[in-house]
Scaffold this motif. Sequence first.
Motif, PDB file in Angstrom:
ATOM      1  N   PRO A   1      -9.114   7.026  10.456  1.00 39.39           N
ATOM      2  CA  PRO A   1      -8.175   6.080   9.836  1.00 39.39           C
ATOM      3  C   PRO A   1      -8.596   4.635  10.052  1.00 39.39           C
ATOM      4  N   TYR A   2      -8.226   3.793   9.123  1.00 44.11           N
ATOM      5  CA  TYR A   2      -8.460   2.359   9.275  1.00 44.11           C
ATOM      6  C   TYR A   2      -7.510   1.802  10.332  1.00 44.11           C
ATOM      7  N   THR A   3      -7.999   0.813  11.072  1.00 50.87           N
ATOM      8  CA  THR A   3      -7.150   0.139  12.055  1.00 50.87           C
ATOM      9  C   THR A   3      -7.058  -1.366  11.801  1.00 50.87           C
ATOM     10  N   VAL A   4      -7.674  -1.821  10.721  1.00 57.98           N
ATOM     11  CA  VAL A   4      -7.591  -3.217  10.306  1.00 57.98           C
ATOM     12  C   VAL A   4      -7.111  -3.232   8.852  1.00 57.98           C
ATOM     13  N   TYR A   5      -6.211  -4.142   8.554  1.00 58.31           N
ATOM     14  CA  TYR A   5      -5.551  -4.122   7.246  1.00 58.31           C
ATOM     15  C   TYR A   5      -6.490  -4.375   6.066  1.00 58.31           C
ATOM     16  N   THR A   6      -7.298  -5.420   6.108  1.00 57.49           N
ATOM     17  CA  THR A   6      -8.050  -5.828   4.912  1.00 57.49           C
ATOM     18  C   THR A   6      -8.941  -4.723   4.355  1.00 57.49           C
ATOM     19  N   PRO A   7      -9.754  -4.042   5.161  1.00 57.32           N
ATOM     20  CA  PRO A   7     -10.532  -2.936   4.580  1.00 57.32           C
ATOM     21  C   PRO A   7      -9.660  -1.788   4.091  1.00 57.32           C
ATOM     22  N   PHE A   8      -8.525  -1.559   4.761  1.00 57.84           N
ATOM     23  CA  PHE A   8      -7.580  -0.540   4.289  1.00 57.84           C
ATOM     24  C   PHE A   8      -7.053  -0.916   2.914  1.00 57.84           C
ATOM     25  N   MET A   9      -6.683  -2.181   2.765  1.00 56.31           N
ATOM     26  CA  MET A   9      -6.148  -2.659   1.491  1.00 56.31           C
ATOM     27  C   MET A   9      -7.171  -2.507   0.370  1.00 56.31           C
ATOM     28  N   LYS A  10      -8.416  -2.852   0.659  1.00 56.36           N
ATOM     29  CA  LYS A  10      -9.464  -2.746  -0.362  1.00 56.36           C
ATOM     30  C   LYS A  10      -9.694  -1.297  -0.761  1.00 56.36           C
ATOM     31  N   LYS A  11      -9.721  -0.389   0.233  1.00 56.95           N
ATOM     32  CA  LYS A  11      -9.917   1.032  -0.069  1.00 56.95           C
ATOM     33  C   LYS A  11      -8.702   1.585  -0.815  1.00 56.95           C
ATOM     34  N   TRP A  12      -7.508   1.138  -0.451  1.00 62.38           N
ATOM     35  CA  TRP A  12      -6.277   1.549  -1.141  1.00 62.38           C
ATOM     36  C   TRP A  12      -6.398   1.218  -2.622  1.00 62.38           C
TER      37      TRP A  12
ATOM     38  N   GLN B   1      -0.226 -10.624  -4.737  1.00 62.29           N
ATOM     39  CA  GLN B   1       0.243 -10.803  -3.367  1.00 62.29           C
ATOM     40  C   GLN B   1       1.397  -9.859  -3.050  1.00 62.29           C
ATOM     41  N   PHE B   2       2.251  -9.603  -4.025  1.00 66.98           N
ATOM     42  CA  PHE B   2       3.373  -8.695  -3.782  1.00 66.98           C
ATOM     43  C   PHE B   2       2.875  -7.268  -3.575  1.00 66.98           C
ATOM     44  N   LEU B   3       1.880  -6.855  -4.343  1.00 67.31           N
ATOM     45  CA  LEU B   3       1.282  -5.532  -4.138  1.00 67.31           C
ATOM     46  C   LEU B   3       0.697  -5.440  -2.739  1.00 67.31           C
ATOM     47  N   ASN B   4       0.079  -6.510  -2.264  1.00 65.67           N
ATOM     48  CA  ASN B   4      -0.483  -6.501  -0.910  1.00 65.67           C
ATOM     49  C   ASN B   4       0.584  -6.249   0.141  1.00 65.67           C
ATOM     50  N   GLU B   5       1.784  -6.771  -0.077  1.00 65.23           N
ATOM     51  CA  GLU B   5       2.869  -6.545   0.882  1.00 65.23           C
ATOM     52  C   GLU B   5       3.287  -5.077   0.899  1.00 65.23           C
ATOM     53  N   LEU B   6       3.302  -4.438  -0.259  1.00 69.17           N
ATOM     54  CA  LEU B   6       3.608  -3.006  -0.303  1.00 69.17           C
ATOM     55  C   LEU B   6       2.519  -2.194   0.393  1.00 69.17           C
ATOM     56  N   ILE B   7       1.276  -2.668   0.288  1.00 68.61           N
ATOM     57  CA  ILE B   7       0.174  -1.980   0.971  1.00 68.61           C
ATOM     58  C   ILE B   7       0.275  -2.174   2.476  1.00 68.61           C
ATOM     59  N   TRP B   8       0.720  -3.356   2.925  1.00 70.48           N
ATOM     60  CA  TRP B   8       0.975  -3.562   4.355  1.00 70.48           C
ATOM     61  C   TRP B   8       1.935  -2.488   4.877  1.00 70.48           C
ATOM     62  N   ARG B   9       2.963  -2.189   4.107  1.00 69.49           N
ATOM     63  CA  ARG B   9       3.946  -1.168   4.509  1.00 69.49           C
ATOM     64  C   ARG B   9       3.260   0.178   4.728  1.00 69.49           C
ATOM     65  N   GLU B  10       2.382   0.562   3.805  1.00 67.07           N
ATOM     66  CA  GLU B  10       1.695   1.846   3.933  1.00 67.07           C
ATOM     67  C   GLU B  10       0.667   1.812   5.060  1.00 67.07           C
ATOM     68  N   PHE B  11       0.067   0.637   5.283  1.00 69.43           N
ATOM     69  CA  PHE B  11      -0.874   0.505   6.392  1.00 69.43           C
ATOM     70  C   PHE B  11      -0.192   0.797   7.720  1.00 69.43           C
ATOM     71  N   PHE B  12       0.963   0.177   7.943  1.00 70.88           N
ATOM     72  CA  PHE B  12       1.672   0.402   9.201  1.00 70.88           C
ATOM     73  C   PHE B  12       2.205   1.835   9.307  1.00 70.88           C
ATOM     74  N   MET B  13       2.565   2.434   8.167  1.00 69.52           N
ATOM     75  CA  MET B  13       3.008   3.826   8.200  1.00 69.52           C
ATOM     76  C   MET B  13       1.892   4.751   8.670  1.00 69.52           C
ATOM     77  N   GLN B  14       0.677   4.537   8.179  1.00 73.27           N
ATOM     78  CA  GLN B  14      -0.415   5.407   8.594  1.00 73.27           C
ATOM     79  C   GLN B  14      -0.862   5.094  10.022  1.00 73.27           C
ATOM     80  N   ILE B  15      -0.660   3.869  10.472  1.00 71.50           N
ATOM     81  CA  ILE B  15      -0.947   3.567  11.882  1.00 71.50           C
ATOM     82  C   ILE B  15      -0.019   4.364  12.789  1.00 71.50           C
TER      83      ILE B  15
END
Length: 438
Positions: free
Chosen positions: A147-158, A254-268
């Motif tokens: 799993p990714y542990t840093v947001y930016t690469p997670f966001m790009k892969k998402w 930017q709003f889509l990025n905020e929704l991706i932040w939510r999924e990032f923390f969920m997978q963490i």
Amino acid sequence: MKEKYSLFWFRRDLRLMDNTALHHAIKSGKRVLCLFIFDTEILDQIEQKNDARLSFIHNQLQKINQQLIILGSRLIVKNGAVLSCFQELSQEYSIANIYANKDYEPFAIARDQLISDYLTSQNLGYHEFKDQVIFEKREITKKDGLPYTVYTPFMKKWKESFCSELTNEYDVKLQKDKFAPLPPMEIPSLESIGFTQSQLSIPEYDLSIETLNNYKLLRDFPARNATSKLGIHLRFGTISVRQAVSKALSGNDQFLNELIWREFFMQILANFPHVATSCFKKKYENIKWRNNEAEFEHWCNGQTGYPLVDAGMRELLATGTMHNRVRMVVASFLCKHLLIDWRWGEAWFANHLLDYEQSSNNGNWQWAAGCGCDAAPYFRIFNPYEQARRFDPKQEYIRKWIPEIDTNKYPKAMVEHKFARQRALDTYSKALKEEVEI
């Protein structure tokens, strides 16, 4: 022969439309019973008897029930321990299969395993579906499968993995013959489960083109009415994440990025469950927190003498929400200026935020404390004065929540910024040095 039903279990998905598990329950070919359980194990942990989240849930259940009445059915609402409620249901109705959407919080995972084991012992099928997220636990991973542990690469892969088909709505055919006919029954009142109606007003979400297009430009200014107010609606599923992402795709990125932040923390939280109670970066457990209870009370009540911090904390107490930019400032102040354990702040937010979601709350508090899954160093410390100057230059937000700002009734700053910043740097540096030496 007695008719057998499929049962759909509402949890964090309080809607009939675009609901994955409900869609599959209807497609099973059996008529559907709809269930909600007021879980006493959760209710017993809620301190405020007029908790606005309970009122929000109760109001939404009434709306769903009215929709089901039109369809010739009713919403079954139970109050009690979940296992006991299912034991009752198996005696009251002839059920073939149970359908539910997945929940990824540790408490929910344990609960669902308990129910799955019981239903299996009763030769009943239990079927779970992805509904809260676009991508879950191990669907977005690094090349090595970790799993990714840093947001930016997670966001790009998402974004690389995303395709428009993932936001296709689950079209539920709301027809009378799809739902089990039930006699009139009342939804338990809030009073009957030990609560009262909250007077807090919960706004509808705003995903208008205007809001989304202006989001990046205006989102950091707390005096502006420029946020979506989507949090509580995503938390309890009155809108699906698919609908939210579809809207975001037509607006500002930017709003889509905020929704991706939510999924990032969920997978963490799902992949690293220790973060529920411990620092993601374990070396930060060596921090010597001051944990001054009197200072914590000042922070809780918006009496720190730092206007932007106090305005945010008073907004939270009065409305059950707080502007996102201000959340970062008040969290940083608690952890860095006062050196109070981030877990104290996390618990306070959990009790007061209407949009509280464990993964996001935990992830953002650890981000503020510098101990989470973040590439930024621990010496990122917000200056509350500078934040106020930049994002509330006319003090519109501050004056709204602190009418006494220019009088001697407003307290002096409880700690000097430069001193507090250096104290935090020294404390963190010493803790990390000790970890290396060990």
